[in-house]
Design a protein around this motif. Structure first.
Motif, PDB file in Angstrom:
ATOM      1  N   PRO A   1       0.837  -1.200   0.000  1.00 21.96           N
ATOM      2  CA  PRO A   1       0.000   0.000   0.000  1.00 21.96           C
ATOM      3  C   PRO A   1       0.872   1.250   0.000  1.00 21.96           C
ATOM      4  O   PRO A   1       1.961   1.243   0.558  1.00 21.96           O
ATOM      5  N   VAL A   2       0.362   2.295  -0.664  1.00 23.93           N
ATOM      6  CA  VAL A   2       1.146   3.518  -0.827  1.00 23.93           C
ATOM      7  C   VAL A   2       0.629   4.591   0.129  1.00 23.93           C
ATOM      8  O   VAL A   2      -0.582   4.795   0.251  1.00 23.93           O
ATOM      9  N   SER A   3       1.558   5.246   0.814  1.00 26.76           N
ATOM     10  CA  SER A   3       1.175   6.380   1.661  1.00 26.76           C
ATOM     11  C   SER A   3       2.017   7.580   1.252  1.00 26.76           C
ATOM     12  O   SER A   3       2.819   7.502   0.318  1.00 26.76           O
ATOM     13  N   GLU A   4       1.847   8.668   1.977  1.00 24.74           N
ATOM     14  CA  GLU A   4       2.648   9.868   1.677  1.00 24.74           C
ATOM     15  C   GLU A   4       4.134   9.630   1.896  1.00 24.74           C
ATOM     16  O   GLU A   4       4.966  10.318   1.318  1.00 24.74           O
ATOM     17  N   ARG A   5       4.444   8.674   2.746  1.00 26.44           N
ATOM     18  CA  ARG A   5       5.849   8.460   3.103  1.00 26.44           C
ATOM     19  C   ARG A   5       6.500   7.332   2.291  1.00 26.44           C
ATOM     20  O   ARG A   5       7.638   6.962   2.537  1.00 26.44           O
ATOM     21  N   THR A   6       5.757   6.775   1.340  1.00 26.14           N
ATOM     22  CA  THR A   6       6.334   5.725   0.493  1.00 26.14           C
ATOM     23  C   THR A   6       7.431   6.327  -0.383  1.00 26.14           C
ATOM     24  O   THR A   6       7.209   7.347  -1.036  1.00 26.14           O
ATOM     25  N   PRO A   7       8.615   5.706  -0.406  1.00 27.16           N
ATOM     26  CA  PRO A   7       9.693   6.226  -1.265  1.00 27.16           C
ATOM     27  C   PRO A   7       9.249   6.284  -2.734  1.00 27.16           C
ATOM     28  O   PRO A   7       8.507   5.411  -3.197  1.00 27.16           O
TER      29      PRO A   7
ATOM     30  N   SER B   1       8.088   1.763  -9.129  1.00 29.93           N
ATOM     31  CA  SER B   1       8.123   0.332  -9.480  1.00 29.93           C
ATOM     32  C   SER B   1       6.704  -0.180  -9.736  1.00 29.93           C
ATOM     33  O   SER B   1       6.484  -1.025 -10.608  1.00 29.93           O
ATOM     34  N   GLN B   2       5.734   0.373  -9.000  1.00 28.76           N
ATOM     35  CA  GLN B   2       4.340  -0.041  -9.211  1.00 28.76           C
ATOM     36  C   GLN B   2       3.823   0.510 -10.549  1.00 28.76           C
ATOM     37  O   GLN B   2       3.089  -0.183 -11.261  1.00 28.76           O
TER      38      GLN B   2
END
Lengths: 303, 303
Positions: B86-92, B98-99
């Motif tokens: 899952p993606v959040s604001e803090r995902t690199p 890559s997704q």
């Protein structure tokens, strides 16, 4: 008056304090490890020396991050204006650091300043060992250059930067190559040997040194819209630093296969060919004129 | 059953869609300019092809900043776990990217995925042209390798990474060298020629390919307190990628002049010697065992 003095050695003050600086660019590794190694050996307790060597990691933040600089190129921060600029929260780290270094090694232009700065650099260009001085009448630097030329394979000197930089390549930034480290280490030892001889009263004979004086630079061909480069340095020019480039010689090979040639009217000496850090400066290579500079005999005034 | 099939070609589906990826690491320039050049020629309007080539700049932010990656190494983000995280604001940024790439070229493991990915890389090591495949039974990759070996000077193949990477060196990161660009361009052309021949029904004979299988890696000697490296790769090992290293051979020369030797019991093949990006990974070189892998005759099932 000058002609009446021509047979006598020029006398110059002793070089009591020499600063050895590594990591002015944080991804040029030879100088960083050489400074650290010098420091380690100092701690082991060397005898009192005729010369004090101050070792400095110029840009510790950039060294830690393994980048050339964090906010702005430290090597461009030593103008009088920048050294006396007021500091705020938004002042780039490198400007703050240049002021710290000015307190430590200067103040620039004052009597308290160290006598000689040797700033250690690497380049991705095939320049061998090259001394870069800021003036072609700095007899100390030119005598050191002559001393090194007689004892190593390939030192050159050139004019154009402030300070006295020792530039060695080819080595990729972020990489340390043992042969380049050893060459730098030997050159620093020879330089310090010369300073000790000078301080102890040895007279150095007059002579001459080949000097490459920067004339102009050439950028990569670029796409007018994206500003992306559209060609690489031609394989026949790559790695041929300090080999004469003639009008009509190939300088670039475009990515679509087209050869671009040198359009100058005068043969000149290319150097800093394909230096990594100069892409952002718009410089694919520099061109220099070669001349023989006569240097007078010199001797320390103290002896 | 297998022995009964041994004289027949293995049939495999056509490779209708090939992805050519540059800039997976933003400071490895050959692939970036090759992808841009391929795209430009496409725009000029090539005829309908037996193979569709999709060109991709994998990590555009890193390319713009001329760095390997901005937050995390994109090349390590293609696990199933990361691709479905899952993606959040803090995902690199690189995980998000890559997704995106998985949507564009995958989904990984699905029937909609592109048939072949050629990921273009550079190394500061003197590895020549090297194909890196993820399995030693990928007949497509190994046949392409055989095809290239017969037509260029120095391609190798090795096992250990996911995907099919083409790795060329030596080239400093952040620099483009014309000879390396040309070698990569030729290899990509040969690879695509092979795909066209394969898709058109050509049968490729059985044979064998030399494969270097990674066994282990060796880190630089380091100071136990500062973790700084204390030695460089020995000059006798530097640039000798894929040359057999014997027990007792020098591998490092410390900054204080001490020679450190290879203590393994088995002669192995070093590669990625002194790769810039591997300092942070604690890898001075990788060691491989060489073997000859037999590959069967193959033919496209469609023909």
């Amino acid at each position: 008056r000058l002609s009446a003095l021509c047979c006598q050695a020029v006398t110059l003050p002793a070089l009591s304090c020499v600063a050895l600086c590594g990591g002015t660019h944080g991804n040029e590794l030879s100088g960083i490890y050489l400074v650290q190694e010098t420091l380690k050996n100092k701690r082991k307790g060397e005898a009192m020396e005729a010369v004090t060597v101050v070792t400095v990691i110029s840009n510790p933040r950039a060294v830690q991050q393994r980048v050339r600089y964090t906010e702005t190129d430290l090597n461009r921060c030593f103008t009088y204006a920048m050294l006396s600029a007021p500091v705020s929260e938004r002042t780039p780290y490198e400007i703050i650091r240049s002021q710290e270094l000015n307190s430590l090694l200067g103040p620039k232009g004052s009597g308290q300043a160290v006598d000689l700065i040797c700033d250690l650099h690497n380049t991705t260009a095939n320049m061998g060992l090259c001394l870069i001085t800021y003036a072609d009448s700095d007899w100390i630097c030119l005598h050191i250059c002559k001393h090194l030329q007689a004892r190593t394979n390939d030192p050159y000197t050139s004019v154009g930067k402030h300070g006295f930089a020792m530039e060695i390549g080819p080595q990729p930034h972020g990489v340390i190559r043992s042969n380049i480290f050893t060459a730098m280490q030997e050159a620093v030892h020879l330089m310090l040997d010369w300073v000790r001889l000078f301080n102890s009263g040895t007279q150095f004979d007059e002579g001459s040194v080949d000097v490459y004086t920067m004339v102009k630079n050439i950028d990569y061909p670029r796409d007018p819209y994206t500003h992306n480069i559209t060609a690489a340095v031609h394989p026949e020019l790559q790695d041929r630093d300090f080999c004469l480039l003639y009008p009509g010689d190939p300088i670039f090979l475009s990515f679509s296969g087209e050869i671009l040639r040198y359009k100058g009217k005068e043969p000149l000496y290319p150097f800093f060919i394909n230096e990594c850090a100069y892409y952002e400066k718009g410089v694919a290579l520099l061109l220099a004129r070669k001349s023989k500079v006569k240097i007078p005999a010199i001797q320390c005034s103290r002896a």
